[in-house]
Each structure stands twice: as C-alpha cells, then as structure tokens.
Design a protein around this motif. Structure first.
Motif, PDB file in Angstrom:
ATOM      1  N   ALA A  19       0.430 -10.879  -7.664  1.00 35.75           N
ATOM      2  CA  ALA A  19       1.251 -11.513  -8.697  1.00 35.75           C
ATOM      3  C   ALA A  19       2.562 -10.725  -8.707  1.00 35.75           C
ATOM      4  O   ALA A  19       3.551 -11.150  -8.131  1.00 35.75           O
ATOM      5  N   ALA A  20       2.547  -9.523  -9.290  1.00 30.23           N
ATOM      6  CA  ALA A  20       3.699  -8.622  -9.225  1.00 30.23           C
ATOM      7  C   ALA A  20       3.730  -7.940  -7.848  1.00 30.23           C
ATOM      8  O   ALA A  20       2.720  -7.903  -7.142  1.00 30.23           O
ATOM      9  N   PRO A  21       4.885  -7.400  -7.466  1.00 31.49           N
ATOM     10  CA  PRO A  21       4.931  -6.565  -6.256  1.00 31.49           C
ATOM     11  C   PRO A  21       4.006  -5.356  -6.420  1.00 31.49           C
ATOM     12  O   PRO A  21       3.802  -4.875  -7.544  1.00 31.49           O
ATOM     13  N   GLU A  22       3.471  -4.873  -5.330  1.00 30.59           N
ATOM     14  CA  GLU A  22       2.568  -3.726  -5.366  1.00 30.59           C
ATOM     15  C   GLU A  22       2.946  -2.730  -4.274  1.00 30.59           C
ATOM     16  O   GLU A  22       3.397  -3.119  -3.208  1.00 30.59           O
ATOM     17  N   ILE A  23       2.708  -1.464  -4.597  1.00 26.99           N
ATOM     18  CA  ILE A  23       2.760  -0.426  -3.559  1.00 26.99           C
ATOM     19  C   ILE A  23       1.365   0.166  -3.456  1.00 26.99           C
ATOM     20  O   ILE A  23       0.795   0.626  -4.450  1.00 26.99           O
ATOM     21  N   MET A  24       0.809   0.113  -2.270  1.00 26.55           N
ATOM     22  CA  MET A  24      -0.537   0.632  -2.035  1.00 26.55           C
ATOM     23  C   MET A  24      -0.398   2.006  -1.384  1.00 26.55           C
ATOM     24  O   MET A  24       0.154   2.139  -0.291  1.00 26.55           O
ATOM     25  N   LEU A  65       1.054  -8.014   6.132  1.00 29.73           N
ATOM     26  CA  LEU A  65       1.537  -8.922   5.098  1.00 29.73           C
ATOM     27  C   LEU A  65       1.359 -10.356   5.572  1.00 29.73           C
ATOM     28  O   LEU A  65       1.240 -10.619   6.770  1.00 29.73           O
ATOM     29  N   LYS A  66       1.371 -11.259   4.617  1.00 31.56           N
ATOM     30  CA  LYS A  66       1.315 -12.686   4.925  1.00 31.56           C
ATOM     31  C   LYS A  66       2.361 -13.028   5.988  1.00 31.56           C
ATOM     32  O   LYS A  66       3.531 -12.646   5.856  1.00 31.56           O
ATOM     33  N   GLY A  67       1.935 -13.701   7.033  1.00 35.86           N
ATOM     34  CA  GLY A  67       2.863 -14.116   8.089  1.00 35.86           C
ATOM     35  C   GLY A  67       3.028 -13.113   9.209  1.00 35.86           C
ATOM     36  O   GLY A  67       3.617 -13.431  10.241  1.00 35.86           O
ATOM     37  N   SER A 112       3.896 -12.478  -5.682  1.00 33.77           N
ATOM     38  CA  SER A 112       3.601 -13.886  -5.359  1.00 33.77           C
ATOM     39  C   SER A 112       3.397 -14.091  -3.866  1.00 33.77           C
ATOM     40  O   SER A 112       3.927 -15.024  -3.265  1.00 33.77           O
ATOM     41  N   SER A 113       2.648 -13.180  -3.275  1.00 32.65           N
ATOM     42  CA  SER A 113       2.407 -13.245  -1.843  1.00 32.65           C
ATOM     43  C   SER A 113       0.953 -12.826  -1.584  1.00 32.65           C
ATOM     44  O   SER A 113       0.107 -12.930  -2.480  1.00 32.65           O
ATOM     45  N   SER A 114       0.688 -12.371  -0.385  1.00 35.43           N
ATOM     46  CA  SER A 114      -0.668 -11.893  -0.091  1.00 35.43           C
ATOM     47  C   SER A 114      -0.610 -10.911   1.062  1.00 35.43           C
ATOM     48  O   SER A 114       0.393 -10.808   1.776  1.00 35.43           O
ATOM     49  N   ILE A 131      -4.257   4.308  -4.583  1.00 31.69           N
ATOM     50  CA  ILE A 131      -3.608   4.073  -5.876  1.00 31.69           C
ATOM     51  C   ILE A 131      -2.766   2.817  -5.700  1.00 31.69           C
ATOM     52  O   ILE A 131      -2.012   2.716  -4.731  1.00 31.69           O
ATOM     53  N   CYS A 132      -2.895   1.883  -6.610  1.00 30.50           N
ATOM     54  CA  CYS A 132      -2.048   0.692  -6.594  1.00 30.50           C
ATOM     55  C   CYS A 132      -0.990   0.837  -7.683  1.00 30.50           C
ATOM     56  O   CYS A 132      -1.326   0.959  -8.865  1.00 30.50           O
ATOM     57  N   HIS A 133       0.265   0.878  -7.241  1.00 31.67           N
ATOM     58  CA  HIS A 133       1.410   0.951  -8.158  1.00 31.67           C
ATOM     59  C   HIS A 133       1.980  -0.458  -8.294  1.00 31.67           C
ATOM     60  O   HIS A 133       2.228  -1.116  -7.274  1.00 31.67           O
ATOM     61  N   PHE A 134       2.210  -0.894  -9.511  1.00 30.72           N
ATOM     62  CA  PHE A 134       2.714  -2.247  -9.724  1.00 30.72           C
ATOM     63  C   PHE A 134       4.212  -2.240  -9.984  1.00 30.72           C
ATOM     64  O   PHE A 134       4.758  -1.260 -10.493  1.00 30.72           O
ATOM     65  N   GLY A 135       4.842  -3.371  -9.686  1.00 32.37           N
ATOM     66  CA  GLY A 135       6.222  -3.613 -10.125  1.00 32.37           C
ATOM     67  C   GLY A 135       7.236  -2.988  -9.200  1.00 32.37           C
ATOM     68  O   GLY A 135       6.923  -2.372  -8.222  1.00 32.37           O
TER      69      GLY A 135
END
Lengths: 105, 105
Positions: free
Chosen positions: B51-56, B67-69, B87-89, B101-105
């Motif tokens: 949904a939001a951007p993420e940094i893994m 990443l998608k594609g 909004s991707s996958s 750790i998943c960082h959002f935003g």
C-alpha cells in the motif's frame, strides 16, 4: 483483560524460530531489564522445555495446554495466563493461531 | 551494519500471520509515532502487495527479491536494504529464514 501492547521496550529484531516455524517469537526487554517475548504458535501440537519458570499469557486466539505429568488439557483464551515451573516441560495444542506473551522468572 | 535491536518502542502483542505462517511479523511504534514491523519469512516464494512504500531491511538470513516487472532476482543479506514503491508488489524467495525490519513510508 488482554495486553494489546507493551510500551517502552527494546525489541530484538531477529526472531526466534522453533519447530520449523510453528512457533515464532521476538524478544523484548523492558526499561528495568526484564525480558519477555511476544510470539505466535500456529496449528500444531508441541512440547516445550523450560529453563526458568514461565508465565504464558494469551493475547489472541487460543490453545490447550498441560504440564508435564498432567493428563487433562486446559483451554487458554485471550486474557488467560498459565504458569510453568522451571526445568520442566509443557505440551500445547493449537487449532487457531495462539498469540502470547511469555513472562520469565 | 545490522540493526540488532530497536529501543524505546511500543510493541503490538498480536502478531500478523501471512501465507499460513510463512511470514510472521510484530508491529512496533516508535516514540515519534513512526510505525515499523519486525518479522521473519520462512522458506517459500511469496508475492507481497504494498500500500505505502516500504523499505525492507535484512537483519539475519537472506532472501532474493524482485520488484513487479523485474526479471532478475537480487540477493539481500544482513545489513542490506531494498525499497519497494507504494501500490505495487514484489516477489521474495527464501531458502533460509529471512529476518527483516519493514520501514513504511
């Protein structure tokens, strides 16, 4: 009452993975140095060995448990706790994810 | 450098269980309100929607991701990070537990 969150903790980022992932927990340390863990057990029947005494507090889902030597199973649901002696073991069986806080000592 | 612990957080005691337990995480909230999660992915190949951007950020173990594609897989090990748009996958494949750790935003 269910403990939905714990404030002011240090979380260890690497999880503890037991029984091929049927149990996953993260260690937390409180400001006073007390260690606990927050975890989840997925559907399975497992036996856990204890070193120190433990109190298992259910925060969501449910399980059935029995201490070493007990024949009868007891159900634990959100808000329930059970105590396990140190240097012992307990069995747990889970049919829906059992979310818990493990309090040591 | 690996982030082994995060201080001064509020931990949500109920885990998030995805893909029948192949991914388990706990949400944490920092003092400034920032939300992250700490989790582990067990051996599997999975697709996550964002949904939001993420940094893994990998803290132990490893994974391969794309990443998608994207056609090529990239390996991520302890200390490595990768960014995923909102909004991707992305796909991830794991042969040893991947702690993150998943960082959002």
């Amino acid at each position: 009452m269910t403990t939905e969150q714990i404030d002011g903790v240090t979380v260890t980022t690497q999880a503890n993975v037991y029984f091929d992932g049927k149990c996953v927990s993260h260690r937390i340390t409180l400001a006073d140095g007390t260690r606990k863990s927050v975890g989840v057990i997925l559907p399975a029947q497992l036996t856990f060995e204890t070193a120190a005494p433990e109190i298992m507090e259910c925060v969501a889902g449910s399980c059935e448990w029995r201490l070493k030597g007990q024949a009868a199973w007891t159900t634990s649901r959100a808000g329930d706790k059970f105590s396990v002696p140190g240097s012992s073991s307990f069995e747990i069986r889970v049919t829906e994810p059992y979310h818990y806080i493990c309090h040591f000592g």
